[in-house]
Design an enzyme around this catalytic site. Structure first.
Site, PDB file in Angstrom:
ATOM      1  N   ASP A   1      44.760 -22.873  56.373  1.00  0.00           N
ATOM      2  CA  ASP A   1      45.568 -23.602  57.349  1.00  0.00           C
ATOM      3  C   ASP A   1      47.035 -23.224  57.141  1.00  0.00           C
ATOM      4  O   ASP A   1      47.604 -23.538  56.093  1.00  0.00           O
ATOM      5  CB  ASP A   1      45.349 -25.106  57.140  1.00  0.00           C
ATOM      6  CG  ASP A   1      46.088 -25.953  58.156  1.00  0.00           C
ATOM      7  OD1 ASP A   1      46.970 -25.430  58.860  1.00  0.00           O
ATOM      8  OD2 ASP A   1      45.774 -27.160  58.233  1.00  0.00           O
TER       9      ASP A   1
ATOM     10  N   TYR B   1      55.874 -28.166  71.866  1.00  0.00           N
ATOM     11  CA  TYR B   1      55.532 -26.731  71.830  1.00  0.00           C
ATOM     12  C   TYR B   1      56.779 -25.873  72.100  1.00  0.00           C
ATOM     13  O   TYR B   1      57.041 -24.883  71.393  1.00  0.00           O
ATOM     14  CB  TYR B   1      54.450 -26.474  72.874  1.00  0.00           C
ATOM     15  CG  TYR B   1      53.908 -25.073  72.945  1.00  0.00           C
ATOM     16  CD1 TYR B   1      52.944 -24.631  72.034  1.00  0.00           C
ATOM     17  CD2 TYR B   1      54.338 -24.183  73.932  1.00  0.00           C
ATOM     18  CE1 TYR B   1      52.426 -23.339  72.114  1.00  0.00           C
ATOM     19  CE2 TYR B   1      53.829 -22.901  74.017  1.00  0.00           C
ATOM     20  CZ  TYR B   1      52.870 -22.481  73.113  1.00  0.00           C
ATOM     21  OH  TYR B   1      52.364 -21.201  73.195  1.00  0.00           O
TER      22      TYR B   1
HETATM   23  P1  NAP Z   1      44.020 -19.392  70.604  1.00  0.00           P
HETATM   24  O1  NAP Z   1      43.044 -18.645  71.441  1.00  0.00           O
HETATM   25  O2  NAP Z   1      43.923 -20.891  70.555  1.00  0.00           O
HETATM   26  O3  NAP Z   1      43.940 -18.801  69.082  1.00  0.00           O
HETATM   27  C1  NAP Z   1      44.777 -19.344  68.103  1.00  0.00           C
HETATM   28  C2  NAP Z   1      44.594 -18.604  66.790  1.00  0.00           C
HETATM   29  O4  NAP Z   1      45.439 -19.232  65.811  1.00  0.00           O
HETATM   30  C3  NAP Z   1      43.179 -18.686  66.235  1.00  0.00           C
HETATM   31  O5  NAP Z   1      42.916 -17.525  65.473  1.00  0.00           O
HETATM   32  C4  NAP Z   1      43.250 -19.906  65.318  1.00  0.00           C
HETATM   33  O6  NAP Z   1      42.268 -19.911  64.274  1.00  0.00           O
HETATM   34  C5  NAP Z   1      44.632 -19.722  64.735  1.00  0.00           C
HETATM   35  N1  NAP Z   1      45.171 -21.007  64.262  1.00  0.00           N
HETATM   36  C6  NAP Z   1      45.468 -22.105  64.995  1.00  0.00           C
HETATM   37  N2  NAP Z   1      45.902 -23.090  64.191  1.00  0.00           N
HETATM   38  C7  NAP Z   1      45.879 -22.603  62.922  1.00  0.00           C
HETATM   39  C8  NAP Z   1      46.190 -23.142  61.653  1.00  0.00           C
HETATM   40  N3  NAP Z   1      46.646 -24.405  61.502  1.00  0.00           N
HETATM   41  N4  NAP Z   1      46.025 -22.360  60.561  1.00  0.00           N
HETATM   42  C9  NAP Z   1      45.576 -21.096  60.676  1.00  0.00           C
HETATM   43  N5  NAP Z   1      45.267 -20.505  61.842  1.00  0.00           N
HETATM   44  C10 NAP Z   1      45.409 -21.273  62.966  1.00  0.00           C
HETATM   45  O7  NAP Z   1      45.519 -19.085  71.020  1.00  0.00           O
HETATM   46  P2  NAP Z   1      46.113 -17.947  71.995  1.00  0.00           P
HETATM   47  O8  NAP Z   1      46.130 -18.495  73.369  1.00  0.00           O
HETATM   48  O9  NAP Z   1      45.485 -16.649  71.707  1.00  0.00           O
HETATM   49  O10 NAP Z   1      47.625 -17.939  71.490  1.00  0.00           O
HETATM   50  C11 NAP Z   1      48.044 -17.119  70.407  1.00  0.00           C
HETATM   51  C12 NAP Z   1      49.541 -17.311  70.217  1.00  0.00           C
HETATM   52  O11 NAP Z   1      50.218 -16.969  71.424  1.00  0.00           O
HETATM   53  C13 NAP Z   1      49.930 -18.755  69.899  1.00  0.00           C
HETATM   54  O12 NAP Z   1      51.001 -18.769  68.990  1.00  0.00           O
HETATM   55  C14 NAP Z   1      50.384 -19.278  71.231  1.00  0.00           C
HETATM   56  O13 NAP Z   1      51.299 -20.342  71.098  1.00  0.00           O
HETATM   57  C15 NAP Z   1      51.037 -18.043  71.834  1.00  0.00           C
HETATM   58  N6  NAP Z   1      51.082 -18.065  73.281  1.00  0.00           N
HETATM   59  C16 NAP Z   1      49.962 -18.203  74.036  1.00  0.00           C
HETATM   60  C17 NAP Z   1      50.058 -18.214  75.420  1.00  0.00           C
HETATM   61  C18 NAP Z   1      48.865 -18.351  76.312  1.00  0.00           C
HETATM   62  O14 NAP Z   1      49.069 -18.467  77.540  1.00  0.00           O
HETATM   63  N7  NAP Z   1      47.664 -18.307  75.801  1.00  0.00           N
HETATM   64  C19 NAP Z   1      51.326 -18.136  76.018  1.00  0.00           C
HETATM   65  C20 NAP Z   1      52.445 -17.998  75.220  1.00  0.00           C
HETATM   66  C21 NAP Z   1      52.314 -17.957  73.855  1.00  0.00           C
HETATM   67  P3  NAP Z   1      40.835 -20.672  64.535  1.00  0.00           P
HETATM   68  O15 NAP Z   1      40.115 -19.806  65.548  1.00  0.00           O
HETATM   69  O16 NAP Z   1      40.171 -20.686  63.212  1.00  0.00           O
HETATM   70  O17 NAP Z   1      41.172 -22.027  65.076  1.00  0.00           O
END
Ligand code: NAP
Length: 240
Positions: free
Chosen positions: A60, A151
């Site tokens: 984590d 966020y």
């Molecule tokens: P996602 O599909 O929810 O994946 C999140 C990843 O982070 C997973 O590998 C998860 O591991 C890991 N994670 C979350 N909480 C954690 C913790 N406490 N400790 C260790 N690992 C943790 O997210 P995503 O949409 O791909 O987003 C990835 C990044 O891009 C994030 O920082 C997000 O804020 C940013 N972002 C996303 C978007 C969007 O539209 N999707 C837009 C702008 C920015 P587990 O699988 O084990 O939970």
């Protein structure tokens, strides 16, 4: 010897695509996640089929001791060439209704997590006198997003932290940059109302994880890299 990329939060979504893209470029991958053991195992298999290695680390990021215990021994032996800080969560609510837990969980994962990981890894990169750090922020951190005060604060904080770090470590041959995605199709955005989002995006589509991964891959290329301390939007024109 192949170079190594440490991808924080690589089991799903954007991080998964970054891991696969960098594996295609020949990086050995150190991939971290919190609890999605099965998904991480699948990504590991896909990466190994590309002919590079993939080591998994489950912890984590919001917990400093866990982070240090998981990554410390590895980085003592070898510095990663690339650190991609991608893990992040959203717990959306209007501030007027936002609970203390919604605020704390987002700040501790997204912003404290950056400290916990980077503090653990940085010394080894400084000793190696080379490396790249790429922080995944968000357009919400650049322009703000209603319902995302927690966020947006965490993602704006990452931009400030990355710029300050860029000033600290640039002369040690470590380049630090931020990639700020807009709306990307992942689990995080699957419940978002597309009909309300699309009119905000001049490119008229949501982004895909590979759109972000290709920019990260570019920032990891060897040749003629003089980009440092920058925020690169990958948002279809949502924020300009
Ligand atoms: P996602 O599909 O929810 O994946 C999140 C990843 O982070 C997973 O590998 C998860 O591991 C890991 N994670 C979350 N909480 C954690 C913790 N406490 N400790 C260790 N690992 C943790 O997210 P995503 O949409 O791909 O987003 C990835 C990044 O891009 C994030 O920082 C997000 O804020 C940013 N972002 C996303 C978007 C969007 O539209 N999707 C837009 C702008 C920015 P587990 O699988 O084990 O939970």
């Amino acid at each position: 010897m192949n170079k190594t990329a440490l991808i924080i939060g690589g089991s799903r979504g954007i991080g998964r695509d970054i891991a696969l893209r960098l594996a295609k470029s020949g990086f050995n991958i150190w991939l971290t996640y919190k609890s999605s053991h099965e998904a991480a195992g699948e990504v590991k298999k896909e990466i190994e089929l590309l002919g590079v290695s993939c080591d998994l680390f489950s912890f984590d990021v919001s917990d400093f001791k866990e982070t240090e215990a998981a990554l410390g021994p590895r980085v003592e032996k070898q510095a990663p060439d690339m650190l991609i800080y991608n893990s992040g969560i959203a717990r959306d609510n209007l501030l007027v209704w936002m609970t203390r837990d919604e605020w704390d969980s987002v700040l501790s994962t997204n912003l404290d997590g950056f400290y916990n990981v980077t503090r653990t890894v940085l010394f080894s990169m400084l000793a190696a006198k080379k490396g790249r750090i790429i922080v995944i922020s968000s357009a919400s951190g650049q322009i703000g997003q209603a319902g995302q005060v927690n966020y947006s604060a965490s993602k704006a904080g990452l931009i400030g932290a990355a710029k300050a770090l860029a000033r600290e470590v640039g002369k040690k041959n470590i380049l630090v940059n931020v990639v700020a995605p807009g709306f990307i199709e992942t689990e995080m955005t699957e419940k978002f109302p597309k009909e309300q989002i699309l009119p905000l995006i001049p490119a008229n589509r949501l982004g895909r994880p590979e759109d972000v991964a290709s920019v990260v891959n570019f920032l990891c290329t060897e040749e003629h890299m003089y980009i440092h301390g920058q925020v690169i939007g990958v948002n279809g024109g949502l924020a300009m």
